[in-house]
Structure formats: structure tokens, C-alpha cells
Design an enzyme around this catalytic site. Sequence first.
Site, PDB file in Angstrom:
ATOM      1  N   LYS A  25       0.807  -1.227   0.000  1.00 35.02           N
ATOM      2  CA  LYS A  25       0.000   0.000   0.000  1.00 35.02           C
ATOM      3  C   LYS A  25       0.839   1.276   0.000  1.00 35.02           C
ATOM      4  O   LYS A  25       0.314   2.363  -0.080  1.00 35.02           O
ATOM      5  CB  LYS A  25      -0.891   0.030   1.256  1.00 35.02           C
ATOM      6  CG  LYS A  25      -1.881  -1.112   1.312  1.00 35.02           C
ATOM      7  CD  LYS A  25      -2.628  -1.098   2.647  1.00 35.02           C
ATOM      8  CE  LYS A  25      -3.328  -2.426   2.914  1.00 35.02           C
ATOM      9  NZ  LYS A  25      -3.423  -2.690   4.348  1.00 35.02           N
ATOM     10  N   CYS A  49       8.309  17.291   5.761  1.00 36.25           N
ATOM     11  CA  CYS A  49       8.641  18.713   5.922  1.00 36.25           C
ATOM     12  C   CYS A  49       8.049  19.278   7.227  1.00 36.25           C
ATOM     13  O   CYS A  49       7.018  18.800   7.702  1.00 36.25           O
ATOM     14  CB  CYS A  49       8.114  19.506   4.730  1.00 36.25           C
ATOM     15  SG  CYS A  49       9.264  19.544   3.337  1.00 36.25           S
ATOM     16  N   GLY A 167      15.327   2.460  -4.468  1.00 35.07           N
ATOM     17  CA  GLY A 167      14.266   2.091  -3.538  1.00 35.07           C
ATOM     18  C   GLY A 167      13.672   3.215  -2.722  1.00 35.07           C
ATOM     19  O   GLY A 167      12.793   2.976  -1.894  1.00 35.07           O
ATOM     20  N   SER A 169      11.156   5.878  -1.779  1.00 36.24           N
ATOM     21  CA  SER A 169       9.809   6.180  -2.252  1.00 36.24           C
ATOM     22  C   SER A 169       9.417   7.634  -1.973  1.00 36.24           C
ATOM     23  O   SER A 169       8.383   8.091  -2.421  1.00 36.24           O
ATOM     24  CB  SER A 169       8.786   5.212  -1.658  1.00 36.24           C
ATOM     25  OG  SER A 169       8.908   5.142  -0.269  1.00 36.24           O
ATOM     26  N   HIS A 172      12.474  13.648   0.051  1.00 36.03           N
ATOM     27  CA  HIS A 172      13.067  14.333   1.219  1.00 36.03           C
ATOM     28  C   HIS A 172      14.090  13.398   1.894  1.00 36.03           C
ATOM     29  O   HIS A 172      13.741  12.299   2.307  1.00 36.03           O
ATOM     30  CB  HIS A 172      11.931  14.696   2.183  1.00 36.03           C
ATOM     31  CG  HIS A 172      12.321  15.660   3.250  1.00 36.03           C
ATOM     32  ND1 HIS A 172      11.557  16.759   3.570  1.00 36.03           N
ATOM     33  CD2 HIS A 172      13.384  15.700   4.096  1.00 36.03           C
ATOM     34  CE1 HIS A 172      12.120  17.426   4.561  1.00 36.03           C
ATOM     35  NE2 HIS A 172      13.237  16.798   4.905  1.00 36.03           N
ATOM     36  N   HIS A 174      16.283  10.989   3.750  1.00 32.45           N
ATOM     37  CA  HIS A 174      16.005  10.212   4.968  1.00 32.45           C
ATOM     38  C   HIS A 174      16.765   8.897   4.953  1.00 32.45           C
ATOM     39  O   HIS A 174      17.200   8.433   3.903  1.00 32.45           O
ATOM     40  CB  HIS A 174      14.503   9.951   5.110  1.00 32.45           C
ATOM     41  CG  HIS A 174      13.923   9.077   4.030  1.00 32.45           C
ATOM     42  ND1 HIS A 174      13.637   9.553   2.773  1.00 32.45           N
ATOM     43  CD2 HIS A 174      13.578   7.774   4.016  1.00 32.45           C
ATOM     44  CE1 HIS A 174      13.131   8.582   2.026  1.00 32.45           C
ATOM     45  NE2 HIS A 174      13.097   7.473   2.752  1.00 32.45           N
ATOM     46  N   GLN A 176      16.777   4.779   6.907  1.00 34.79           N
ATOM     47  CA  GLN A 176      15.864   3.822   7.533  1.00 34.79           C
ATOM     48  C   GLN A 176      16.588   2.990   8.573  1.00 34.79           C
ATOM     49  O   GLN A 176      17.770   2.693   8.426  1.00 34.79           O
ATOM     50  CB  GLN A 176      15.257   2.910   6.474  1.00 34.79           C
ATOM     51  CG  GLN A 176      14.381   3.673   5.507  1.00 34.79           C
ATOM     52  CD  GLN A 176      13.517   2.736   4.688  1.00 34.79           C
ATOM     53  OE1 GLN A 176      12.814   1.882   5.224  1.00 34.79           O
ATOM     54  NE2 GLN A 176      13.582   2.895   3.389  1.00 34.79           N
ATOM     55  N   HIS A 301      34.294  -6.027  12.743  1.00 36.41           N
ATOM     56  CA  HIS A 301      34.657  -4.616  12.776  1.00 36.41           C
ATOM     57  C   HIS A 301      33.630  -3.875  11.910  1.00 36.41           C
ATOM     58  O   HIS A 301      33.402  -4.238  10.763  1.00 36.41           O
ATOM     59  CB  HIS A 301      36.053  -4.647  12.189  1.00 36.41           C
ATOM     60  CG  HIS A 301      36.848  -3.444  11.979  1.00 36.41           C
ATOM     61  ND1 HIS A 301      38.189  -3.423  12.279  1.00 36.41           N
ATOM     62  CD2 HIS A 301      36.566  -2.264  11.437  1.00 36.41           C
ATOM     63  CE1 HIS A 301      38.697  -2.261  11.916  1.00 36.41           C
ATOM     64  NE2 HIS A 301      37.726  -1.534  11.411  1.00 36.41           N
TER      65      HIS A 301
HETATM   66 ZN   LIG Z   1       9.984  17.500   2.525  1.00 38.22          ZN
HETATM   67 ZN   LIG Z   2      39.133  -5.055  13.269  1.00 34.02          ZN
END
Ligand SMILES: [Zn+2]
Ligand SMILES: [Zn+2]
Length: 342
Positions: A25, A49, A167, A169, A172, A174, A176, A301
Site C-alpha cells: 500500500k 517537511c 528504492g 519512495s 526528502h 532520509h 531507515q 569490525h
Molecule cells: Zn519534505
Molecule cells: Zn578489526
Amino acid sequence: MNDQPELRRDPVTGSWVAVAPERAKRPIALSGHQPRQRANGERHPCPFCPGQEHATPHEVFAFRDPSSPTDGPGWQLRVVPNMYPAVRPESLTTIAIRDSELLESVPAYGTAEVLIECPEHIHDPKELTDSQFTNVFVAYRERLRMFAGDTRLAHVAVFKNVGAEAGASLGHTHSQIIALPVVPDLLRAELDGAKEHFSRTGRCIYCDLVSEELKDGSRVIATSANFVVIAAFAPRFAYEVWILPRQHQPRYEALSDANANELARLMKRLLFTLDAVLGEPAYNWHLHTTPLHAGEPEHYHWHLELLPRTARPAGIEWGFGCHITTAMPEVAARELRAALPM
Ligand SMILES: [Zn+2]
Ligand SMILES: [Zn+2]
Ligand SMILES: [Zn+2]
């Protein structure tokens, strides 16, 4: 059947996948884009925003003016639950819901968050100021630290998609953050390989890689006091780049504020050079760090990997896990080094 997201394990390879019917969706404005181009999805008004805070779920973390109200304007960075999560906090059990000898699945317990990197409506993270970019790396750390106490979780996947082809969507800028009850496949493969190297040599494979790459130099793109940027020796996508701490550091959670700032400035230079050489490609970066409850291993590491979408995976990649790329990493490194801003 219901719409509960599930994690299912491939009975043969052991790989976990998330099945999340609700994600169908989510708003994706990707139609008509060309491969490799950085088209961006948009919604009007943009829910990320300032002034549109009501359009997202309640914030779980923010850098904001202390006098500003939660879920109101006055923030510099904001983390909110993903509206279309692949995993859900209300799946409070990790007990198998299907558990034959062959077929295993568990409820997709976890959280999926969106980290809105700045209040300005910009698409391109290289337009973040140094202090905004530093905030992003500090916020990654704070979220990882926050999840450390939850024993139902196994790993936190922190990543960023830039451009629809990679990927994203919404435009702005961002990142994840997805906290999972299982350790994802690629991490498991890295941990296994690193453990094997350690049992043979007594050394961390990433520490060895850093010193070998610095000695060789042909794949080194940039360095700073505490980090090194290299072209991956065996890339999945042409111009794949890794950023590693020079010193052994198993967990990203240990990153200092000063090093977050150094990392941010290095990353910005890298993004400028990638855009100059590849013509603003779509890309992903992801953070690989030790799983939540795996202590402070001597053999692993943390690092960041950046994958520009220089090709579209097809039969050989999807069917066999064998990536074909078109640029020698040593040539890619030379080009990127030459385009590196001071
Ligand atoms: Zn925005
Ligand atoms: Zn290391
Ligand atoms: Zn990795």
C-alpha cells in the site's frame, strides 16, 4: 490467512526473508524512471517537511529546540515509525508460527523507523551541512544504543536509499532503521567469514584488510585520521565503495561525536566525487555492525558499504548470486580519487 508480516527462513539456504503484505500500500512514485537515474518519488505536501508532522506517526527521537513541542516544528532531525513497516512492534512473540522440520516462520517482531535527516526539503544528502550530516551519524548510534536492551531483537539494519532506482519512495532525504529478531543473511556470512579468518590467524579480517589496502594503495580512494575509503576488491556493483574505521571497533555504538563529524565530512566528499564521476547515480549505503547481543568480538569490525546503482541486477545476479560488474575496482578508485574535492 491474515496480513501479519512474517519472517520466513528458506529451508535450504537458511536465508531469512520478510513477507510484509501491507507494504504493497505504500506510495511509490516510480513509474517511468530509467535505470540508474536518480528520479525521486514525491508527495504533496511532503510528510517529512516541518508543519506536516501530523502526517507521520509520533516521533520516537529528535534533535530539536528544547522549547519546541514534540511532533511540532523546531526540529533539526526527526525519527518516526515507518507508516508501511516490514516488521511490527506489536508482534510481541518470536515463537514460531509455523515450525515443521523444514518450514520455519516467526512473526515479524521489530520496528521500522524513518530518520528524517533535516527540515529542509532536499533530495541530496550532499546538500546537508556538515553539522546536519554529523547529526545523522550520531542519530544512527543513538538508535542502536536504544535497541541494545531488547532481547527479542537480534540485529538493527541501518541503511539509506537515494533515488527511486535504489528504492527511495520519497524524495526528502532520509535513512531507515529496521530492528529485526533475526540476523540477516549477509551479516551472518560476514560474521562466519570473519570468525574463520580469526581462528586461522588470530586477527580481525577488517583490520587486516585496512592495513593491506593502505599498503597496496591501488583501491584507496580517500583517508582521514580515523577512516579509510576503498573501492571494494570484489564489487557487486561497479564503483562499490567501503568505508572502514582504521582501528578495531566491533560496534558502531562506540563511535564518538568527533568521529561522527569526521565520518560525515569524509562521506560528503565521497558523495561529491561519486556524483561527479557517475552523473548522480541512485545508490544505497548500509551500516554493517556487530549484532545486538554478540558482545565485543575480536574478529568483526563495523563498516559502511555504498552501492551505486551502476547496473540493474538480472538473471545471473538473481539466479546465482553472481554479480557481474563493468569497471575494474582499481580503475574506479583512480577515477574517484582524481575527482575528490579537497
Ligand atoms: Zn519534505
Ligand atoms: Zn578489526
Ligand atoms: Zn559488510
